[in-house]
Design a protein around this motif. Structure first.
Motif, short mmCIF file in Angstrom:
data_model
loop_
_atom_site.label_atom_id
_atom_site.label_comp_id
_atom_site.label_asym_id
_atom_site.label_seq_id
_atom_site.Cartn_x
_atom_site.Cartn_y
_atom_site.Cartn_z
N TRP A 94 13.08 1.19 -3.67
CA TRP A 94 12.31 2.40 -3.95
C TRP A 94 12.04 2.51 -5.46
O TRP A 94 10.90 2.72 -5.88
CB TRP A 94 13.07 3.63 -3.44
N TRP A 144 3.87 -1.23 3.88
CA TRP A 144 2.56 -1.46 4.48
C TRP A 144 1.75 -2.40 3.60
O TRP A 144 1.71 -2.22 2.38
CB TRP A 144 1.78 -0.16 4.58
N VAL A 145 1.11 -3.36 4.23
CA VAL A 145 0.14 -4.16 3.49
C VAL A 145 -1.18 -4.13 4.26
O VAL A 145 -1.22 -3.84 5.45
CB VAL A 145 0.57 -5.64 3.31
N LEU A 146 -2.23 -4.43 3.55
CA LEU A 146 -3.55 -4.46 4.14
C LEU A 146 -3.72 -5.75 4.90
O LEU A 146 -3.40 -6.82 4.40
CB LEU A 146 -4.59 -4.36 3.03
N GLU A 189 1.94 8.88 -8.25
CA GLU A 189 2.31 8.62 -6.86
C GLU A 189 2.50 9.91 -6.07
O GLU A 189 2.66 10.99 -6.63
CB GLU A 189 3.57 7.76 -6.77
N GLN A 198 0.82 -1.21 0.00
CA GLN A 198 0.00 0.00 0.00
C GLN A 198 0.85 1.26 0.00
O GLN A 198 0.46 2.27 -0.56
CB GLN A 198 -0.92 0.01 1.22
N ALA A 199 1.97 1.21 0.67
CA ALA A 199 2.87 2.36 0.69
C ALA A 199 4.24 1.85 1.10
O ALA A 199 4.36 0.78 1.72
CB ALA A 199 2.38 3.43 1.67
N PHE A 200 5.26 2.62 0.76
CA PHE A 200 6.62 2.19 1.05
C PHE A 200 7.40 3.35 1.63
O PHE A 200 7.20 4.50 1.23
CB PHE A 200 7.27 1.68 -0.24
N ILE A 225 -2.92 4.61 -7.19
CA ILE A 225 -3.97 3.58 -7.19
C ILE A 225 -4.25 3.03 -5.80
O ILE A 225 -5.26 2.39 -5.58
CB ILE A 225 -3.65 2.37 -8.08
N ARG A 226 -3.33 3.24 -4.86
CA ARG A 226 -3.55 2.73 -3.51
C ARG A 226 -4.30 3.72 -2.64
O ARG A 226 -4.64 3.41 -1.51
CB ARG A 226 -2.21 2.39 -2.85
N ALA A 280 -6.71 -3.49 10.68
CA ALA A 280 -6.10 -2.30 10.08
C ALA A 280 -4.92 -2.78 9.24
O ALA A 280 -4.76 -3.96 8.99
CB ALA A 280 -5.65 -1.34 11.16
N GLY A 281 -4.10 -1.87 8.84
CA GLY A 281 -2.95 -2.28 8.05
C GLY A 281 -1.83 -2.79 8.92
O GLY A 281 -1.87 -2.72 10.14
N ARG A 323 6.44 4.17 -9.54
CA ARG A 323 5.85 4.01 -10.86
C ARG A 323 6.39 5.02 -11.86
O ARG A 323 6.20 4.90 -13.05
CB ARG A 323 4.33 4.17 -10.76
N LEU A 380 6.46 6.73 -0.14
CA LEU A 380 5.94 6.69 -1.50
C LEU A 380 4.56 6.04 -1.46
O LEU A 380 4.41 4.92 -0.98
CB LEU A 380 6.89 5.87 -2.37
N ILE A 381 3.56 6.77 -1.95
CA ILE A 381 2.20 6.24 -1.96
C ILE A 381 1.71 6.24 -3.40
O ILE A 381 1.50 7.30 -3.98
CB ILE A 381 1.26 7.12 -1.11
N PRO A 382 1.51 5.08 -3.99
CA PRO A 382 1.00 5.04 -5.36
C PRO A 382 -0.43 5.56 -5.41
O PRO A 382 -1.20 5.33 -4.49
CB PRO A 382 1.05 3.56 -5.73
N THR A 390 -4.42 5.19 2.60
CA THR A 390 -4.49 3.97 1.80
C THR A 390 -5.27 2.97 2.64
O THR A 390 -5.71 3.29 3.73
CB THR A 390 -3.09 3.40 1.50
N ALA A 391 -5.42 1.76 2.12
CA ALA A 391 -6.16 0.77 2.88
C ALA A 391 -5.42 0.40 4.16
O ALA A 391 -6.02 -0.04 5.12
CB ALA A 391 -6.40 -0.47 2.03
N ALA A 392 -4.11 0.60 4.18
CA ALA A 392 -3.34 0.12 5.31
C ALA A 392 -2.68 1.22 6.11
O ALA A 392 -2.22 0.99 7.21
CB ALA A 392 -2.26 -0.85 4.84
N SER A 393 -2.60 2.41 5.60
CA SER A 393 -1.82 3.43 6.29
C SER A 393 -2.44 4.80 6.08
O SER A 393 -3.32 4.97 5.26
CB SER A 393 -0.38 3.42 5.78
N HIS A 424 -1.31 9.03 5.83
CA HIS A 424 -0.19 9.96 5.70
C HIS A 424 -0.73 11.37 5.69
O HIS A 424 -1.75 11.64 5.09
CB HIS A 424 0.59 9.66 4.42
#
Lengths: 512, 160
Positions: A505, A481-483, B84, A460-462, B102-103, A487-488, A510, B98-100, B127-130, B132
């Motif tokens: 990274w 982060w993953v779902l 992103e 979900q985010a890095f 689509i998320r 919660a995440g 993208r 970094l948050i895409p 996002t679904a998990a975090s 920001h």
């Protein structure tokens, strides 16, 4: 098929007895507290009278709620109406259904009944709906109608749930070949019956063998908890143990006081270890995992059979958990991070397989989850990370060591440095990252060693973070982060090479 | 990763953070003030601890209201790209996130009383998990970014 239906009438006595018991438990406690032989009969009568009174209230209530609880299902929908005074109507659409769980407690099995739980997307209790008692055929009919075409297959193939299977779709049961993987304790059952469907894809079935189940229970580490509980109980019971027993132990068996203590601790350890092993084996008996197209089907349990169908799009990450006791045996457990559902038994849901040979994991994944893959090699942490890992492990022990310097022999506490440093070293050794086109794997240790496999599309985010010391040594911490319900969840590896952090990274980014 | 995000926060953030730091400091100051004024009426406790605590609160407020905001503002960078969101922030530990697009599940703006006083708002991206935050944007900028992100988040449906 489309008429308004009620649950099985047997639900009334079952539910009545259950709720009566809930009310009675405190009374039984009081009864036991005031146990004296003279008034035993009278007290028993009072207890029975209370039970009858409670029943008089509860049974009509249960009858009413049974009568007013109706459901109707047609292809793709489940409608439920309930409530005596406050009416409630809910409809569940097939598209929103995440999982349909069928579970059968011991009493339900006795009467050929089953409970049904429907979980929909989103968390919270409102996302769930359950029928407490319907006949097995009915349960499977509802399940099929809610899960649609893709799901009308035999859900359980274990012998213990044979009757459930035959009522669902007995025809698929017959032709099943078993073969044993070379040098493996696991049996892979190739389900050829499935090829009768349009997609001629054979579902692979993994079932845990008894020796593996035993090993899983023996190394689960559950006995640590149990041991402490039993230890507390034992210490409370100490005054009740007759002195003659201790005298006997001391004179006949051990001859020294220290020996007696060691013996007692050993006995308690073995006792709690056997109990926890047995409990684990009962809980996860007949554990099977099978893959059918885009869903995983997990069944387990001896006393209460549980079954879980997991849609692959709910699977967000795969975690390989090498328990500290399992690592010497080269075994690990496979756990899933799952999105949605919000069920009460999250803990079970996430266990995909209790014990696997680490060396055979790739073979296993190839059959069950080809989407994921164990990498052949990891990028290890650079050697300059080692001092930071050791420092982080050793520094907290100073909190113990410094105050102990005022105690005689306190300097011995410096010996704590050794295990702490070893722990830091093994955490350093465990740290690593691996990338391929679609997936990232983070490997790290707290006590157990974990490898978390995440598909790029599920991250979900890095984040890459750096503190001044890390900047000096050119190190970074990476976190993804993953779902995962509710919660995440974030997984991280500390002190990776700066270049590696940048590589991840760029892999995740993208834009270029 | 070499290209750092370009955008910075609004300069007014310094004032807003100073102000909220000050409010916190004053609230904390109540404790030593009470100690110095009330306790002598009942007990005989050394006044030294009261002055010590007051000093500590003062130092903390100085740090929290004057120094930290400057460091924070210095490091805070963000950039909204088509696919992103790139964020860098931190005081001691610098985090780059970094948050895409689509998320991104949803994006909203929020502002408390102090932020409102200075015409600022916080942009919150979930996002679904975090979750920001980009704090202390001018209110117009935050609204603009919110529209931009939610439009971009809707457009991008990648193969994944």
């Amino acid at each position: 098929m489309y008429e308004q239906k009620r649950q099985h009438p047997l639900m009334i006595p079952l539910a009545s007895v259950r709720s009566t018991l809930i009310f009675l438990v405190p009374m039984i406690f009081i009864f036991i507290q005031n146990l004296d032989t003279e008034n035993l009969l009278r007290n028993l009568l009072i207890l029975a009278g209370a039970a009858v009174l409670i029943m008089l209230v509860i049974v009509p209530l249960q009858v009413l709620s049974w009568a007013f609880y109706t459901y109707r299902y047609e292809s793709g929908y489940l409608h439920i109406k309930s409530g005596v005074i406050f009416k409630k109507e809910r409809s569940i659409k097939r598209e929103r259904v995440q999982t349909v769980n069928i579970r059968r407690g011991i009493i339900q099995r006795l009467f050929g009944l089953a409970g049904l739980q429907v979980e929909t997307a989103g968390g919270g209790s409102e996302s769930e709906l359950s029928l407490a008692a319907v006949t097995i055929e009915e349960a499977y009919n509802i399940k099929r109608s809610l899960e649609g075409k893709a799901a009308d297959y035999v859900s359980a193939s274990g012998d213990t749930s044979a009757e459930a299977a035959e009522s669902a779709a007995g025809e698929a049961e017959e032709s099943k070949k078993e073969k044993t993987l070379p040098r493996s304790g696991l049996k892979a059952v190739i389900d050829t019956a499935w090829s009768s469907g349009e997609e001629a894809e054979a579902g692979t079935v993994y079932r845990i063998t008894i020796p593996e189940l035993f090993l899983a229970g023996a190394t689960s580490g559950g006995f640590f908890v149990l041991f402490s509980v039993i230890g507390v109980i034992f210490s409370q019971a100490l005054p009740f143990i007759p002195d003659a027993f201790w005298d006997y132990l001391l004179e006949q068996v051990t001859s020294t006081a220290a020996g007696t203590v060691v013996l007692v601790v050993m006995v308690l350890l073995v006792f709690s270890w056997s109990i926890s092993t047995l409990a684990f084996m009962v809980q996860y008996a007949n554990f099977t995992l099978q893959r059918h197209q885009d869903r995983l089907l997990v069944t387990w349990g001896l006393i209460e059979q549980k079954q879980l169908a997991l849609n692959l799009n709910r699977l967000q990450a795969l975690v390989m958990n090498e328990g500290i006791l399992r690592q010497p045996f080269g075994r690990c457990a496979l756990v899933a991070e799952v999105a949605g559902g919000g069920s009460s038994d999250q803990n079970y849901i996430t266990l995909l397989f209790p014990l696997l040979r680490t060396a055979e994991l790739n073979q296993f994944l190839g059959r069950i989850l080809p989407e994921y893959r164990m990498p052949e090699s990891y990028t290890p942490l650079p050697s300059r990370s080692l001092r930071r890992y050791i420092f982080r492990a050793v520094a907290p022990t100073l909190l113990v060591i410094v105050p102990l310097q005022w105690v005689p022999y306190g300097w011995l506490s410096f010996l704590l440095f050794i295990p702490a440093a070893l722990w830091g070293y093994s955490r350093y050794r465990a740290g690593g990252t691996a990338l391929d086109e679609r997936q990232m794997v983070l490997r790290f240790r707290f006590v157990n060693r974990f490898r978390v496999m995440m598909l790029r599309k599920h991250i979900q985010a890095f984040q890459v973070s750096v503190n001044p010391f890390q900047r000096w040594w050119n190190l970074r911490t990476v976190r993804a982060w993953v779902l995962s319900s509710p919660a995440g969840k974030a997984f991280q590896v500390t002190d990776v090479e700066e270049k590696e952090a940048r590589r991840i990274w760029d892999w995740y980014s993208r834009s270029d | 990763m070499e290209t750092e995000p370009r955008e910075r926060l609004d300069r007014r953030a310094l004032k807003a953070w100073f102000f909220s730091g000050l409010v916190w400091g004053l609230l904390l100051m109540i404790i030593p003030v009470l100690y110095l004024n009330i306790t002598p009426l009942f007990w005989d406790l050394p006044a030294f601890y009261g002055w010590l605590a007051a000093g500590l609160v003062f130092l903390y407020t100085l740090w929290d209201a004057v120094i930290v905001p400057r460091i924070k503002l210095h490091f805070w960078r963000y950039e909204i790209r088509d696919d992103e969101i790139d964020i860098r922030h931190g005081v001691f530990i610098i985090r780059r996130t970094l948050i895409p697009m689509i998320r991104v599940q949803h994006v909203d703006t929020e502002h408390g009383p102090i932020m409102r006083l200075f015409g600022l708002a916080t942009l919150r991206v979930s996002t679904a998990a975090s979750e920001h935050r980009i704090p202390a944007l001018s209110r117009e900028k935050a609204a603009e970014l919110r529209g931009e992100i939610s439009a971009l988040a809707r457009v991008s449906d990648e193969d994944v």
